[in-house]
Scaffold this motif. Structure first.
Motif, PDB file in Angstrom:
ATOM      1  N   GLY A 257       0.818  -1.224   0.000  1.00 41.63           N
ATOM      2  CA  GLY A 257       0.000   0.000   0.000  1.00 41.63           C
ATOM      3  C   GLY A 257       0.848   1.269   0.000  1.00 41.63           C
ATOM      4  O   GLY A 257       0.602   2.191  -0.777  1.00 41.63           O
ATOM      5  N   ASP A 275      10.764  -7.433   1.416  1.00 42.90           N
ATOM      6  CA  ASP A 275       9.957  -8.069   2.464  1.00 42.90           C
ATOM      7  C   ASP A 275      10.586  -9.422   2.763  1.00 42.90           C
ATOM      8  O   ASP A 275      11.240 -10.022   1.897  1.00 42.90           O
ATOM      9  CB  ASP A 275       8.500  -8.258   2.023  1.00 42.90           C
ATOM     10  CG  ASP A 275       7.550  -8.409   3.214  1.00 42.90           C
ATOM     11  OD1 ASP A 275       6.914  -7.423   3.613  1.00 42.90           O
ATOM     12  OD2 ASP A 275       7.474  -9.528   3.761  1.00 42.90           O
ATOM     13  N   ARG A 280       4.287 -12.857   0.204  1.00 37.48           N
ATOM     14  CA  ARG A 280       3.651 -11.550   0.389  1.00 37.48           C
ATOM     15  C   ARG A 280       4.189 -10.531  -0.608  1.00 37.48           C
ATOM     16  O   ARG A 280       3.477  -9.633  -1.050  1.00 37.48           O
ATOM     17  CB  ARG A 280       3.826 -11.070   1.832  1.00 37.48           C
ATOM     18  CG  ARG A 280       2.907 -11.821   2.798  1.00 37.48           C
ATOM     19  CD  ARG A 280       3.136 -11.453   4.236  1.00 37.48           C
ATOM     20  NE  ARG A 280       2.941 -10.060   4.534  1.00 37.48           N
ATOM     21  CZ  ARG A 280       1.757  -9.483   4.753  1.00 37.48           C
ATOM     22  NH1 ARG A 280       0.663 -10.190   4.714  1.00 37.48           N
ATOM     23  NH2 ARG A 280       1.677  -8.194   5.029  1.00 37.48           N
ATOM     24  N   ASP A 302      15.478 -10.677   5.079  1.00 38.41           N
ATOM     25  CA  ASP A 302      15.106 -10.349   6.457  1.00 38.41           C
ATOM     26  C   ASP A 302      15.686  -8.961   6.768  1.00 38.41           C
ATOM     27  O   ASP A 302      16.904  -8.761   6.652  1.00 38.41           O
ATOM     28  CB  ASP A 302      15.711 -11.419   7.384  1.00 38.41           C
ATOM     29  CG  ASP A 302      15.238 -11.235   8.817  1.00 38.41           C
ATOM     30  OD1 ASP A 302      15.049 -10.077   9.249  1.00 38.41           O
ATOM     31  OD2 ASP A 302      15.057 -12.252   9.509  1.00 38.41           O
ATOM     32  N   GLY A 303      14.803  -8.050   7.144  1.00 38.26           N
ATOM     33  CA  GLY A 303      15.228  -6.670   7.397  1.00 38.26           C
ATOM     34  C   GLY A 303      16.281  -6.545   8.488  1.00 38.26           C
ATOM     35  O   GLY A 303      16.906  -5.493   8.624  1.00 38.26           O
ATOM     36  N   ASP A 318       7.826   0.014   8.035  1.00 41.58           N
ATOM     37  CA  ASP A 318       6.433  -0.147   8.480  1.00 41.58           C
ATOM     38  C   ASP A 318       6.354  -1.545   9.097  1.00 41.58           C
ATOM     39  O   ASP A 318       6.002  -2.516   8.437  1.00 41.58           O
ATOM     40  CB  ASP A 318       5.529  -0.011   7.238  1.00 41.58           C
ATOM     41  CG  ASP A 318       4.061  -0.020   7.577  1.00 41.58           C
ATOM     42  OD1 ASP A 318       3.722   0.124   8.762  1.00 41.58           O
ATOM     43  OD2 ASP A 318       3.247  -0.184   6.646  1.00 41.58           O
TER      44      ASP A 318
HETATM   45  C1  LIG Z   1       2.628  -3.993   8.523  1.00 38.98           C
HETATM   46  S1  LIG Z   1       3.072  -5.028   7.225  1.00 38.98           S
HETATM   47  C2  LIG Z   1       3.664  -3.865   6.057  1.00 38.98           C
HETATM   48  C3  LIG Z   1       2.548  -3.169   5.315  1.00 38.98           C
HETATM   49  C4  LIG Z   1       3.049  -2.425   4.089  1.00 38.98           C
HETATM   50  N1  LIG Z   1       4.075  -1.466   4.411  1.00 38.98           N
HETATM   51  C5  LIG Z   1       1.936  -1.735   3.339  1.00 38.98           C
HETATM   52  O1  LIG Z   1       1.821  -0.519   3.396  1.00 38.98           O
HETATM   53  O2  LIG Z   1       1.175  -2.432   2.657  1.00 38.98           O
HETATM   54  C6  LIG Z   1       4.555  -5.736   7.825  1.00 38.98           C
HETATM   55  C7  LIG Z   1       5.337  -6.548   6.805  1.00 38.98           C
HETATM   56  O3  LIG Z   1       6.592  -6.860   7.412  1.00 38.98           O
HETATM   57  C8  LIG Z   1       7.023  -8.086   6.887  1.00 38.98           C
HETATM   58  N2  LIG Z   1       8.093  -8.596   7.776  1.00 38.98           N
HETATM   59  C9  LIG Z   1       7.960  -9.285   8.942  1.00 38.98           C
HETATM   60  N3  LIG Z   1       9.161  -9.571   9.449  1.00 38.98           N
HETATM   61  C10 LIG Z   1      10.082  -9.038   8.603  1.00 38.98           C
HETATM   62  C11 LIG Z   1      11.499  -9.018   8.585  1.00 38.98           C
HETATM   63  N4  LIG Z   1      12.201  -9.594   9.563  1.00 38.98           N
HETATM   64  N5  LIG Z   1      12.120  -8.405   7.565  1.00 38.98           N
HETATM   65  C12 LIG Z   1      11.393  -7.818   6.560  1.00 38.98           C
HETATM   66  N6  LIG Z   1      10.051  -7.823   6.527  1.00 38.98           N
HETATM   67  C13 LIG Z   1       9.402  -8.417   7.535  1.00 38.98           C
HETATM   68  C14 LIG Z   1       5.777  -8.925   6.836  1.00 38.98           C
HETATM   69  O4  LIG Z   1       5.934  -9.981   5.901  1.00 38.98           O
HETATM   70  C15 LIG Z   1       4.737  -7.880   6.405  1.00 38.98           C
HETATM   71  O5  LIG Z   1       4.558  -7.942   5.024  1.00 38.98           O
END
Ligand SMILES: C[S@@+](CC[C@H](N)C(=O)[O-])C[C@H]1O[C@@H](n2cnc3c(N)ncnc32)[C@H](O)[C@@H]1O
Length: 437
Positions: A257, A275, A280, A302-303, A318
């Motif tokens: 988004g 991501d 996803r 992985d972030g 986010d």
């Molecule tokens: C709140 S959502 C993000 C929503 C997105 N920014 C939007 O506006 O549509 C959080 C995202 O973080 C990802 N995520 C979870 N752990 C993560 C990690 N360790 N590194 C990167 N991404 C991660 C999840 O797969 C998920 O897609």
């Protein structure tokens, strides 16, 4: 068939929900008609949303200990009471009849009398103008005591009441137009397809659509004239639009988004969409295809261990969070088992922040965002990050005064952006860190 198939499936899935805390995204395949599918979701979500109140009301109307009632009987009665309290359009007699008849497919014939008695008892009370508002806040708005207590520690009494009440109102999803279409054109196009939309009370470009399934199959949606985004995220993107420039990274991007909007910011030269989940990230790809966008650079990583050699002018983080600001749309979050489960992402959030900071150029920005109401995921993360990273300072949201006048109430004393849920918005929190050197 003497019993109603939709209601039967609703009770079945409600009982499943109570066991596994899982709410299905799609209705059961047996339901073919749109109307039935909508009714199914309405009932199931309503029962989950008002579970505590409904069970309290059942409890005070049966003269045996609650734990001695069969789970299925409680499920049937939860559905019955939900209809009597919250669904004015169904005639009371029909609600009572349909509820009692559900005992048949569940093979609970001996319980029919009890179900009938409880329903009639509430019917009589409602005729005497009984109101569930007599209960204390956590019961009348169906929240767990510990959750409300947490919010009381962080918010004023008025805010806690607003949050709890807002969590039970969900008029529909919020959408925004995608260029070249504007809101007026979007509204007209939806109207031509008989998809009812209403203007958002706060965000002028946004529309609220009550019937999600009609929207998702409309040609307006399929051709990419709009996308679904809550008003609080739309305001966040408006307030940050000048920050997105140069080489930009979205660390936790799916389903995309925000990345979709950032991609169109005039001074963005490259956007990297990352991501941890490949599946996803595919959704971001599909969303971008639907909106006919040029694909950005996609990275699966992985972030906490970003694989880049270069640094970025702006990074969006986010993060995954409790999502407690989205209970309006996701009522199952109310029933998370414990405080520690609610806050289970805080260590990950801290690690993501620490690592992303290493990739911000001097004079660049790191934007941290959550859809959480919990201070541990918001203000405390910001505080800890600033203490550990003295080369970053908060860049207050108030710097962009032209846009801010109508949104000033969402900027906190410390310059963060914070929305508490209301009848038209989800909760949201964001802070912008500027890399000093
Ligand atoms: C709140 S959502 C993000 C929503 C997105 N920014 C939007 O506006 O549509 C959080 C995202 O973080 C990802 N995520 C979870 N752990 C993560 C990690 N360790 N590194 C990167 N991404 C991660 C999840 O797969 C998920 O897609």
């Amino acid at each position: 068939m003497a019993y109603d198939r939709v209601r039967f499936l609703v009770v079945q899935d409600f009982l499943e929900f109570k066991k596994k805390h899982y709410l299905p995204d799609t209705p059961p395949s047996q339901l073919k008609k749109d109307q039935d599918r909508r009714f199914y979701f309405h009932l199931l979500q309503g029962m989950v949303r008002h579970q505590r109140l409904l069970e309290t009301e059942i409890q005070r109307r049966v003269n045996k200990p609650f734990h001695k009632l069969q789970g299925t009987v409680i499920g049937i009665l939860t559905l019955g009471l939900y209809q009597l309290f919250f669904m004015d359009k169904i005639p009371v007699r029909a609600s009572i009849y349909e509820t009692v008849e559900l005992a048949t497919p569940f093979r609970l014939l001996p319980q029919k009398a009890l179900i009938n008695a409880v329903m009639r008892n509430l019917q009589r009370d409602l005729e005497k103008k009984y109101s569930y508002q007599v209960h204390p806040l956590p019961i009348r708005t169906s929240h767990q005591d510990w959750m409300v207590e947490r919010w009381r520690q962080a918010y004023s009494n008025d805010d806690v009441q607003s949050i709890c009440e807002a969590n039970n109102t969900f008029e529909g999803i919020t959408i925004r137009p995608v260029a070249p279409w504007n809101t007026q054109q979007l509204y007209q196009m939806l109207k031509e397809e008989k998809v009812l939309a209403t203007p958002h009370p706060i965000v002028s470009q946004a529309l609220i659509v009550e019937n999600t399934s009609d929207l998702l199959i409309s040609s307006v949606f399929i051709k990419g004239a709009c996308y679904v985004q809550d008003a609080s995220s739309q305001i966040f993107l408006e307030l940050t639009q000048n920050l997105w420039k140069g080489f930009v990274l979205d660390v936790c991007a799916a389903p995309g988004g925000k990345a979709i909007q950032i991609q169109t910011a005039p001074h963005v030269t490259n956007l990297v969409v990352n991501d941890v989940s490949r599946k996803r990230l595919l959704q971001v790809c599909q969303n971008m295809q639907r909106l006919q966008r040029n694909p950005p650079v996609f990275v699966v990583s992985d972030g906490r261990f970003l694989p880049f050699a270069a640094k970025f002018d702006a990074i969006l983080l986010d993060v995954p969070c409790s999502s407690s600001g989205t209970i309006r749309k996701n009522p199952h979050i109310k029933w998370i088992a414990s405080e520690s489960e609610l806050l289970s992402q805080t260590t990950l959030q801290k690690q993501l922040l620490e690592n992303a900071a290493r990739f911000v150029k001097p004079e660049g920005v790191l934007v941290y965002a959550t859809c959480s109401l919990e201070i541990e995921e918001n203000e405390q993360q910001v505080q800890k990050f600033l203490e550990k990273n003295p080369d970053f300072i908060i860049l207050p949201f108030a710097t962009n005064t032209a846009i801010l006048d109508s949104y000033r109430s969402f900027v906190t004393e410390k310059g963060c952006y914070k929305v508490i849920p209301s009848s038209s918005m989800m909760g949201f929190f964001a802070a912008v860190f500027l890399h000093k050197r």
